[in-house]
Design a protein around this motif. Structure first.
Motif, PDB file in Angstrom:
ATOM      1  N   ALA A   1     -24.071  14.608  -1.599  1.00  0.00           N
ATOM      2  CA  ALA A   1     -22.313  14.344  -1.987  1.00  0.00           C
ATOM      3  C   ALA A   1     -21.584  13.820  -0.690  1.00  0.00           C
ATOM      4  O   ALA A   1     -22.017  14.003   0.334  1.00  0.00           O
ATOM      5  CB  ALA A   1     -21.562  15.636  -2.561  1.00  0.00           C
ATOM      6  N   ALA A   2     -20.595  13.028  -1.106  1.00  0.00           N
ATOM      7  CA  ALA A   2     -19.944  12.524  -0.012  1.00  0.00           C
ATOM      8  C   ALA A   2     -19.012  13.691   0.809  1.00  0.00           C
ATOM      9  O   ALA A   2     -18.825  14.652   0.255  1.00  0.00           O
ATOM     10  CB  ALA A   2     -18.934  11.574  -0.620  1.00  0.00           C
ATOM     11  N   PRO A   3     -18.902  13.590   2.240  1.00  0.00           N
ATOM     12  CA  PRO A   3     -18.272  14.526   2.928  1.00  0.00           C
ATOM     13  C   PRO A   3     -16.897  14.920   2.443  1.00  0.00           C
ATOM     14  O   PRO A   3     -16.211  13.949   2.249  1.00  0.00           O
ATOM     15  CB  PRO A   3     -18.500  14.027   4.365  1.00  0.00           C
ATOM     16  N   GLU A   4     -16.476  15.871   2.484  1.00  0.00           N
ATOM     17  CA  GLU A   4     -15.107  16.190   2.350  1.00  0.00           C
ATOM     18  C   GLU A   4     -14.004  15.577   3.230  1.00  0.00           C
ATOM     19  O   GLU A   4     -14.158  15.633   4.324  1.00  0.00           O
ATOM     20  CB  GLU A   4     -14.789  17.768   2.372  1.00  0.00           C
ATOM     21  N   SER A   5     -12.852  15.241   2.869  1.00  0.00           N
ATOM     22  CA  SER A   5     -12.117  14.579   3.708  1.00  0.00           C
ATOM     23  C   SER A   5     -10.567  14.767   3.225  1.00  0.00           C
ATOM     24  O   SER A   5     -10.494  14.843   1.840  1.00  0.00           O
ATOM     25  CB  SER A   5     -12.252  12.994   3.990  1.00  0.00           C
ATOM     26  N   SER A   6      -9.657  14.898   4.229  1.00  0.00           N
ATOM     27  CA  SER A   6      -8.341  14.812   3.722  1.00  0.00           C
ATOM     28  C   SER A   6      -7.705  13.728   3.390  1.00  0.00           C
ATOM     29  O   SER A   6      -6.611  13.628   3.093  1.00  0.00           O
ATOM     30  CB  SER A   6      -7.532  15.989   4.750  1.00  0.00           C
ATOM     31  N   THR A   7      -8.404  12.614   3.804  1.00  0.00           N
ATOM     32  CA  THR A   7      -7.895  11.079   3.775  1.00  0.00           C
ATOM     33  C   THR A   7      -8.745  10.521   2.530  1.00  0.00           C
ATOM     34  O   THR A   7      -9.801  10.563   2.402  1.00  0.00           O
ATOM     35  CB  THR A   7      -7.926  10.539   4.920  1.00  0.00           C
ATOM     36  N   GLY A   8      -7.932   9.776   1.715  1.00  0.00           N
ATOM     37  CA  GLY A   8      -8.762   9.114   0.913  1.00  0.00           C
ATOM     38  C   GLY A   8      -7.653   8.175  -0.194  1.00  0.00           C
ATOM     39  O   GLY A   8      -6.366   8.307   0.066  1.00  0.00           O
ATOM     40  N   ILE A   9      -8.329   7.787  -1.091  1.00  0.00           N
ATOM     41  CA  ILE A   9      -7.468   6.563  -2.072  1.00  0.00           C
ATOM     42  C   ILE A   9      -7.495   7.618  -3.493  1.00  0.00           C
ATOM     43  O   ILE A   9      -8.530   7.982  -3.868  1.00  0.00           O
ATOM     44  CB  ILE A   9      -8.115   5.432  -2.388  1.00  0.00           C
ATOM     45  N   VAL A  10      -6.299   7.764  -3.988  1.00  0.00           N
ATOM     46  CA  VAL A  10      -6.047   8.462  -5.253  1.00  0.00           C
ATOM     47  C   VAL A  10      -5.468   7.380  -6.233  1.00  0.00           C
ATOM     48  O   VAL A  10      -4.456   6.469  -6.080  1.00  0.00           O
ATOM     49  CB  VAL A  10      -5.250   9.525  -5.090  1.00  0.00           C
ATOM     50  N   LYS A  11      -5.992   7.428  -7.413  1.00  0.00           N
ATOM     51  CA  LYS A  11      -5.334   6.481  -8.271  1.00  0.00           C
ATOM     52  C   LYS A  11      -4.752   7.609  -9.304  1.00  0.00           C
ATOM     53  O   LYS A  11      -5.133   8.540  -9.909  1.00  0.00           O
ATOM     54  CB  LYS A  11      -6.462   5.824  -9.161  1.00  0.00           C
ATOM     55  N   PHE A  12      -3.376   7.523  -9.399  1.00  0.00           N
ATOM     56  CA  PHE A  12      -2.637   8.329 -10.164  1.00  0.00           C
ATOM     57  C   PHE A  12      -2.202   7.485 -11.529  1.00  0.00           C
ATOM     58  O   PHE A  12      -1.518   6.483 -11.400  1.00  0.00           O
ATOM     59  CB  PHE A  12      -1.187   8.649  -9.432  1.00  0.00           C
ATOM     60  N   THR A  13      -2.353   8.294 -12.848  1.00  0.00           N
ATOM     61  CA  THR A  13      -2.338   7.485 -13.958  1.00  0.00           C
ATOM     62  C   THR A  13      -1.807   8.695 -15.043  1.00  0.00           C
ATOM     63  O   THR A  13      -2.038   9.595 -15.115  1.00  0.00           O
ATOM     64  CB  THR A  13      -3.781   6.963 -14.727  1.00  0.00           C
ATOM     65  N   VAL A  14      -0.701   7.984 -15.757  1.00  0.00           N
ATOM     66  CA  VAL A  14       0.001   8.655 -16.747  1.00  0.00           C
ATOM     67  C   VAL A  14      -0.263   7.841 -18.049  1.00  0.00           C
ATOM     68  O   VAL A  14       0.093   6.980 -18.153  1.00  0.00           O
ATOM     69  CB  VAL A  14       1.630   9.077 -16.593  1.00  0.00           C
TER      70      VAL A  14
ATOM     71  N   LEU B   1       0.733  -1.043  -0.105  1.00  0.00           N
ATOM     72  CA  LEU B   1       0.003  -0.012   0.071  1.00  0.00           C
ATOM     73  C   LEU B   1       1.055   1.134   0.079  1.00  0.00           C
ATOM     74  O   LEU B   1       1.812   1.518   0.918  1.00  0.00           O
ATOM     75  CB  LEU B   1      -1.024   0.052   1.133  1.00  0.00           C
ATOM     76  N   VAL B   2       0.823   2.010  -1.046  1.00  0.00           N
ATOM     77  CA  VAL B   2       1.621   3.400  -1.050  1.00  0.00           C
ATOM     78  C   VAL B   2       0.914   4.254  -0.548  1.00  0.00           C
ATOM     79  O   VAL B   2      -0.419   4.543  -0.548  1.00  0.00           O
ATOM     80  CB  VAL B   2       1.665   3.721  -2.658  1.00  0.00           C
ATOM     81  N   THR B   3       1.441   5.053   0.448  1.00  0.00           N
ATOM     82  CA  THR B   3       0.812   6.232   1.163  1.00  0.00           C
ATOM     83  C   THR B   3       1.956   7.560   1.210  1.00  0.00           C
ATOM     84  O   THR B   3       3.205   7.315   0.541  1.00  0.00           O
ATOM     85  CB  THR B   3       0.712   6.056   2.891  1.00  0.00           C
ATOM     86  N   ASP B   4       1.288   8.624   1.515  1.00  0.00           N
ATOM     87  CA  ASP B   4       2.210   9.812   1.558  1.00  0.00           C
ATOM     88  C   ASP B   4       2.718  10.113   2.847  1.00  0.00           C
ATOM     89  O   ASP B   4       3.531  11.148   3.059  1.00  0.00           O
ATOM     90  CB  ASP B   4       1.172  10.878   1.110  1.00  0.00           C
ATOM     91  N   GLN B   5       2.923   9.086   3.660  1.00  0.00           N
ATOM     92  CA  GLN B   5       3.592   9.402   4.791  1.00  0.00           C
ATOM     93  C   GLN B   5       4.933   9.439   4.666  1.00  0.00           C
ATOM     94  O   GLN B   5       5.511   8.728   3.971  1.00  0.00           O
ATOM     95  CB  GLN B   5       3.081   8.194   6.035  1.00  0.00           C
ATOM     96  N   ASP B   6       5.720  10.477   5.337  1.00  0.00           N
ATOM     97  CA  ASP B   6       6.922  10.595   5.136  1.00  0.00           C
ATOM     98  C   ASP B   6       7.873   9.842   5.930  1.00  0.00           C
ATOM     99  O   ASP B   6       7.691   9.672   7.208  1.00  0.00           O
ATOM    100  CB  ASP B   6       7.454  12.170   5.329  1.00  0.00           C
ATOM    101  N   ASP B   7       8.896   8.954   5.158  1.00  0.00           N
ATOM    102  CA  ASP B   7       9.662   8.235   5.917  1.00  0.00           C
ATOM    103  C   ASP B   7      11.295   8.768   5.778  1.00  0.00           C
ATOM    104  O   ASP B   7      12.239   8.292   6.268  1.00  0.00           O
ATOM    105  CB  ASP B   7       9.689   6.913   5.529  1.00  0.00           C
ATOM    106  N   GLY B   8      11.188   9.939   5.469  1.00  0.00           N
ATOM    107  CA  GLY B   8      12.524  10.699   5.269  1.00  0.00           C
ATOM    108  C   GLY B   8      13.271  10.199   3.936  1.00  0.00           C
ATOM    109  O   GLY B   8      14.472  10.641   3.524  1.00  0.00           O
ATOM    110  N   GLU B   9      12.929   9.515   3.127  1.00  0.00           N
ATOM    111  CA  GLU B   9      13.845   8.778   1.960  1.00  0.00           C
ATOM    112  C   GLU B   9      12.889   9.491   0.692  1.00  0.00           C
ATOM    113  O   GLU B   9      11.705   9.289   0.627  1.00  0.00           O
ATOM    114  CB  GLU B   9      13.868   7.490   1.912  1.00  0.00           C
ATOM    115  N   THR B  10      13.478   9.815  -0.337  1.00  0.00           N
ATOM    116  CA  THR B  10      12.915  10.130  -1.815  1.00  0.00           C
ATOM    117  C   THR B  10      13.799   9.674  -2.742  1.00  0.00           C
ATOM    118  O   THR B  10      14.823   8.899  -2.508  1.00  0.00           O
ATOM    119  CB  THR B  10      12.986  11.782  -1.943  1.00  0.00           C
ATOM    120  N   ALA B  11      13.236   9.479  -3.985  1.00  0.00           N
ATOM    121  CA  ALA B  11      13.945   8.779  -5.134  1.00  0.00           C
ATOM    122  C   ALA B  11      15.239   9.684  -5.736  1.00  0.00           C
ATOM    123  O   ALA B  11      15.971   9.291  -6.548  1.00  0.00           O
ATOM    124  CB  ALA B  11      12.946   8.731  -6.092  1.00  0.00           C
ATOM    125  N   GLY B  12      15.140  10.994  -5.385  1.00  0.00           N
ATOM    126  CA  GLY B  12      16.233  11.664  -5.637  1.00  0.00           C
ATOM    127  C   GLY B  12      16.121  12.423  -6.887  1.00  0.00           C
ATOM    128  O   GLY B  12      17.532  12.966  -7.398  1.00  0.00           O
TER     129      GLY B  12
END
Length: 688
Positions: free
Chosen positions: A581-594, A81-92
């Motif tokens: 409409a569904a309530p606004e929330s800062s947490t959710g599932i995003v599908k990122f597609t290119v 499960l990919v999340t946006d929680q920061d673990d201090g590492e990036t791809a550079g």
């Protein structure tokens, strides 16, 4: 062209070195070194410039900093499960600041429809979408339905009988003898021949028309005997709908097939491209349908007989035959490399097929009242085509004339279709999800599995000793989505770990495999336990579930876990019929597609043709990498997509890096882009 560009780079380096060595030249040594470094990097080589007076430690630090930007691409290990929680590492990657500057507005006409001219030309598919065929409006029906002048003047009683034809022959003989006896010339004989020929043609047309009516009546009786129904109404619809939709289908096929061909081009070929593709102007035909009224109340079962025979011209007028476009596929194969390559056209035309297909519709109470449709072939369909691998249209030789080759190709086609849609295998179509406007693979929630531990695990091999168990998580025994730690030498391990996965459906079971870890040999499977996810639709939480581990039909222990399902929040219908409409929330599932990139600049890679792939980033961390496509500056990636759990929508940033894959040198970055998730959602609502 890439070899030529590399040679030019080498010549520039040699000239710079010779100029620096020449005492009469104005080029300094430092300038020559800068030129040598720039040309080496442009050629894809790993070149570095270090301070000669620095210590070894300082040189190592300089080398480490320089390799961050040119290191070869390495696929990072991604979590289930990919999340946006920061673990201090990036791809550079050196990404630009988040910006909305890259959004492109979609041009629409006065009615609010998307401008189709921006979606591509239709020169490769035969014609642009249109209403009807232009030549169909001038002449309706078949040749048998158009009366001649003689038919309009004489009654039907003077045609069709045997003595009418005999009288015409006798009249022709006597008239010719009379003309000869009176000394007439050939002109009078030709007049008699024309009159008799016109009478015979008119009589034959009447006979054919009557025969056609008789055949239709007999066919109608046969259809009643076999309980099949005519589908002329849908055939009439296809005649008018085909000129509109056929070019759209062909254009979609060309865009998709070109990407597949670019990834499967053999090394000895320069490229494979679809040059032309059309399905022709004659639409498919539905012959008949047979229904089964005794099926279950929530099931509609039908057998459809269809045929696609565009070369059958018996039901077409002379003008339709003259303007008919046959199905045709032209594949351009370029042999050689770069400027020394030459193109050869492989032509496949006159395709035709027919078959009997079973259609099963599963009904449901909510709208749209059809849950899914399952289709399959009840028997092997028939295929026919003409393939000319060399020689083109005029001199091409049909390879089906080679003994045994046509049968081999037919068997290969059946071998690929049989696992997908030959009975009892079915091809499902999720109608409810498609008509609801939601993707079939859209996430419906997050499944959280907390592993407490296991009890009484038994190793199938009595001589293996106490196991070193760990557990893996998957859906219906497919790809592993999560893994626990390994507990050494314990048949009743305590894991105390939580794994989160994204679900797209509750119809498939959750499978948990328990393994015995081995350092040298392959890990041994201790057994598997399953959990039916469909019950999560009613009860979303199961605490301390006791899941029995089964191996070879025997119990091998118990896995203890908490299973919770967190569904996606959706709007609900109010008493007055409006949908909240569904309530606004800062947490959710995003599908990122290119999806695709257009007009990529290949000058950075020293060649016009590049091998692009996309790297998707979340907050600077790599989440997935697309497939590498060969020899294209307009890639369409079929797999550049990832679903992610976002815990803070306002701080989440999405990024993409387009790179050119190099076999021997480091992959070259062609472009980067980054945008805030909030900005992307705002632009999406505006149609950008």
């Amino acid at each position: 062209m890439e070899g030529t560009a590399g040679r030019v780079s080498e010549l520039k380096q040699q000239v710079a070195l010779e100029a620096a060595a020449d005492p009469n030249s104005s080029v300094t040594v430092s300038q020559a070194e800068d030129t040598l470094l720039a040309q080496s990097k442009a050629g894809g080589a790993a070149a570095f410039q270090l301070d000669p007076d620095a210590t070894p430690e300082e040189k190592a630090a300089q080398l480490k900093a320089a390799t961050q930007s040119i290191r070869p691409h390495r696929k990072h290990q991604v979590a289930a499960l990919v999340t946006d929680q920061d673990d201090g590492e990036t791809a550079g990657y050196d990404l630009p600041p988040p910006s909305k500057a890259g959004a492109i507005p979609i041009t629409k006409d006065a009615d609010g429809n998307v401008n189709k001219e921006e979606l591509g030309e239709y020169s490769k598919v035969g014609w642009a979408p249109r209403f009807g065929n232009p030549w169909d409006t001038e002449e309706q029906g078949s040749l048998l339905d158009h009366a001649t002048f003689l038919e309009g003047q004489l009654d039907d009683k003077f045609f069709g009988e045997w003595f009418h034809n005999a009288a015409a022959i006798v009249f022709a003989c006597l008239a010719s003898w009379t003309i000869a006896a009176l000394g007439g010339g050939l002109g009078w004989v030709f007049l008699v021949m024309a009159a008799c020929g016109t009478y015979y043609r008119t009589s034959l047309r009447r006979v054919r028309r009557n025969f056609r009516d008789d055949v239709h009546r007999e066919l109608a009786k046969d259809k009643l005997d076999t309980n099949t129904e005519s589908l002329e109404w849908i055939n009439s619809f296809l005649v008018k709908f085909w000129p509109i939709y056929a070019p759209v289908i062909c254009q979609t096929v060309i865009l998709s097939v070109d990407q597949v061909l670019s990834t499967t081009t053999p090394p000895f070929l320069d490229s494979l491209k679809m040059k032309f593709f059309t399905l022709g102007t004659k639409p498919p035909r539905m012959e008949h349908v047979k229904t089964y009224p005794k099926a279950e109340d929530d099931t509609v079962l039908m057998d459809w007989k269809f045929s696609f025979t565009p070369n059958d011209t018996e039901d077409m007028t002379a003008k339709q035959v003259k303007n008919k476009v046959n199905p045709k596929v032209v594949l351009e194969v370029r042999v050689g490399k770069a400027m020394l390559s030459t193109g050869l056209d492989i032509i496949v035309e006159d395709m035709a097929c027919s078959g009997l297909m079973r259609v099963k519709m599963k009904l449901q109470l909510p709208f749209p009242h059809i849950d899914r449709v399952e289709i399959c072939f009840l028997e092997r369909p028939t295929f026919d085509y003409v393939c000319k691998p060399i020689g083109g249209d005029m001199l091409g030789f049909d390879m089906n004339f080679v003994p045994g080759l046509q049968g081999f190709i037919q068997e290969q086609i059946h071998a690929n279709l049989a696992p997908m849609m030959y009975a009892p295998n079915v091809f499902p179509i999720e109608i409810a999800k498609m008509l609801a406007g939601n993707p079939v693979d859209q996430a419906i929630g997050v499944l959280q599995v907390t592993f407490h531990g296991a009890q009484g695990l038994k190793n199938p091999d009595k001589f293996s000793g106490t196991p070193d168990p760990y557990a893996t998580l998957s859906i219906n025994n497919r790809d592993v989505l999560g893994k626990t730690k390994t507990v050494e030498g314990n048949a009743s391990p305590r894991w105390n770990e939580t794994i989160n996965i994204i679900l797209t459906s509750l119809r498939e079971p959750l499978t948990i495999h328990v393994w015995d870890y081995n350092e040298v040999r392959k890990d041994k499977d201790l057994g598997v336990c399953t959990f039916d996810l469909e019950q999560m639709a009613k009860v979303t939480e199961y605490e301390n579930a006791q899941l029995e581990v089964i191996a070879s039909g025997r119990p091998r222990g118990i896995v203890q876990a908490d299973i919770r399902f967190f569904p996606v929040l959706e709007g609900h219908k109010l008493a007055d019929g409006t949908v909240e409409a569904a309530p606004e929330s800062s947490t959710g599932i995003v599908k990122f597609t290119v999806d695709q990139a257009k007009d990529l600049d290949g000058t950075k890679s020293l060649g016009a043709a590049i091998n692009p792939y996309a790297v998707l980033l979340l907050n600077g961390k790599e989440v997935t990498t697309s497939k590498k496509l060969n020899h294209t500056n307009n890639p369409i990636w079929p797999d550049a997509s990832k679903e992610m759990l976002i815990t803070d929508r306002k701080s989440a940033k999405l990024g993409v890096v387009i790179k050119d894959s190099k076999d021997l040198a480091a992959d070259v970055v062609l472009g980067t882009y980054q945008i805030k998730l909030d900005d992307l959602l705002e632009l999406s609502t505006k149609g950008q």
